[in-house]
Scaffold this motif. Structure first.
Motif, PDB file in Angstrom:
ATOM      1  N   HIS A  28      47.731  43.132  33.094  1.00 40.21           N
ATOM      2  CA  HIS A  28      47.025  42.422  34.168  1.00 40.21           C
ATOM      3  C   HIS A  28      47.992  41.523  34.940  1.00 40.21           C
ATOM      4  O   HIS A  28      47.941  41.471  36.171  1.00 40.21           O
ATOM      5  N   ILE A  29      48.867  40.839  34.236  1.00 40.84           N
ATOM      6  CA  ILE A  29      49.868  39.995  34.895  1.00 40.84           C
ATOM      7  C   ILE A  29      50.749  40.847  35.809  1.00 40.84           C
ATOM      8  O   ILE A  29      51.003  40.475  36.957  1.00 40.84           O
ATOM      9  N   VAL A  30      51.197  41.987  35.322  1.00 45.31           N
ATOM     10  CA  VAL A  30      52.059  42.863  36.114  1.00 45.31           C
ATOM     11  C   VAL A  30      51.338  43.336  37.366  1.00 45.31           C
ATOM     12  O   VAL A  30      51.916  43.358  38.458  1.00 45.31           O
ATOM     13  N   PHE A  31      50.071  43.696  37.238  1.00 46.49           N
ATOM     14  CA  PHE A  31      49.305  44.142  38.403  1.00 46.49           C
ATOM     15  C   PHE A  31      49.190  43.039  39.448  1.00 46.49           C
ATOM     16  O   PHE A  31      49.319  43.294  40.640  1.00 46.49           O
ATOM     17  N   PHE A  36      49.607  45.015  43.024  1.00 43.73           N
ATOM     18  CA  PHE A  36      48.882  46.276  42.849  1.00 43.73           C
ATOM     19  C   PHE A  36      47.505  46.126  43.478  1.00 43.73           C
ATOM     20  O   PHE A  36      46.836  45.110  43.278  1.00 43.73           O
ATOM     21  N   PRO A  37      47.042  47.106  44.253  1.00 46.22           N
ATOM     22  CA  PRO A  37      45.756  46.966  44.957  1.00 46.22           C
ATOM     23  C   PRO A  37      44.600  46.685  43.995  1.00 46.22           C
ATOM     24  O   PRO A  37      44.366  47.432  43.050  1.00 46.22           O
ATOM     25  N   ALA A  38      43.887  45.611  44.252  1.00 43.62           N
ATOM     26  CA  ALA A  38      42.772  45.210  43.385  1.00 43.62           C
ATOM     27  C   ALA A  38      41.601  46.183  43.483  1.00 43.62           C
ATOM     28  O   ALA A  38      40.738  46.208  42.609  1.00 43.62           O
ATOM     29  N   GLU A  39      41.557  46.986  44.542  1.00 46.09           N
ATOM     30  CA  GLU A  39      40.464  47.945  44.718  1.00 46.09           C
ATOM     31  C   GLU A  39      40.636  49.156  43.808  1.00 46.09           C
ATOM     32  O   GLU A  39      39.703  49.932  43.626  1.00 46.09           O
ATOM     33  N   ASN A  40      41.823  49.331  43.269  1.00 49.48           N
ATOM     34  CA  ASN A  40      42.111  50.446  42.376  1.00 49.48           C
ATOM     35  C   ASN A  40      41.249  50.329  41.120  1.00 49.48           C
ATOM     36  O   ASN A  40      41.079  49.242  40.559  1.00 49.48           O
ATOM     37  N   ALA A  43      43.133  48.868  38.053  1.00 49.61           N
ATOM     38  CA  ALA A  43      43.343  47.417  38.158  1.00 49.61           C
ATOM     39  C   ALA A  43      42.045  46.659  37.907  1.00 49.61           C
ATOM     40  O   ALA A  43      42.050  45.609  37.262  1.00 49.61           O
ATOM     41  N   GLN A  44      40.934  47.176  38.400  1.00 46.82           N
ATOM     42  CA  GLN A  44      39.638  46.526  38.169  1.00 46.82           C
ATOM     43  C   GLN A  44      39.269  46.554  36.692  1.00 46.82           C
ATOM     44  O   GLN A  44      38.793  45.558  36.145  1.00 46.82           O
ATOM     45  N   SER A  45      39.495  47.686  36.048  1.00 46.30           N
ATOM     46  CA  SER A  45      39.173  47.800  34.621  1.00 46.30           C
ATOM     47  C   SER A  45      40.024  46.856  33.776  1.00 46.30           C
ATOM     48  O   SER A  45      39.519  46.196  32.870  1.00 46.30           O
ATOM     49  N   VAL A  46      41.302  46.791  34.089  1.00 45.30           N
ATOM     50  CA  VAL A  46      42.198  45.911  33.337  1.00 45.30           C
ATOM     51  C   VAL A  46      41.809  44.453  33.571  1.00 45.30           C
ATOM     52  O   VAL A  46      41.786  43.652  32.630  1.00 45.30           O
TER      53      VAL A  46
END
Length: 93
Positions: A28-31, A36-40, A43-46
């Motif tokens: 999550h920190i890396v995203f 990293f696009p939050a809409e992905n 990324a949302q799951s993490v």
């Protein structure tokens, strides 16, 4: 007297679980840090999984920037899970 060669399976499982929880928080920190696009969906799951794992750490220490705040909030939580996993593995191993 025979020396104990390895850890028990329970200790390895507990230690592995603590590591996986910390790895999820670090992901999550890396995203967030890399933008990293939050809409992905990934990324949302993490982010949804990392939120409850952060426990009481978000907002514990105030930082001047958003990126540094995420690093502190979720980084401290990741260190916590690694330490808890290690201590519990030692107790049950």
């Amino acid at each position: 007297m025979a020396a104990k060669k390895g850890r028990s399976a329970v200790a390895a499982l507990i230690n592995g679980a603590g590591f996986l929880l910390a790895a999820l928080l670090v992901l999550h920190i890396v995203f967030v840090v890399t933008g990293f696009p939050a809409e992905n969906g990934l990324a949302q799951s993490v982010a949804q999984a990392a939120e409850p794992l952060a426990l009481f750490f978000p907002g514990l220490v105030q930082a001047p920037g958003e990126v540094l705040q995420v690093l502190l909030d979720y980084g401290l939580a990741a260190v916590f899970w690694v330490l808890v996993g290690g201590v519990l593995a030692r107790v049950f191993g």
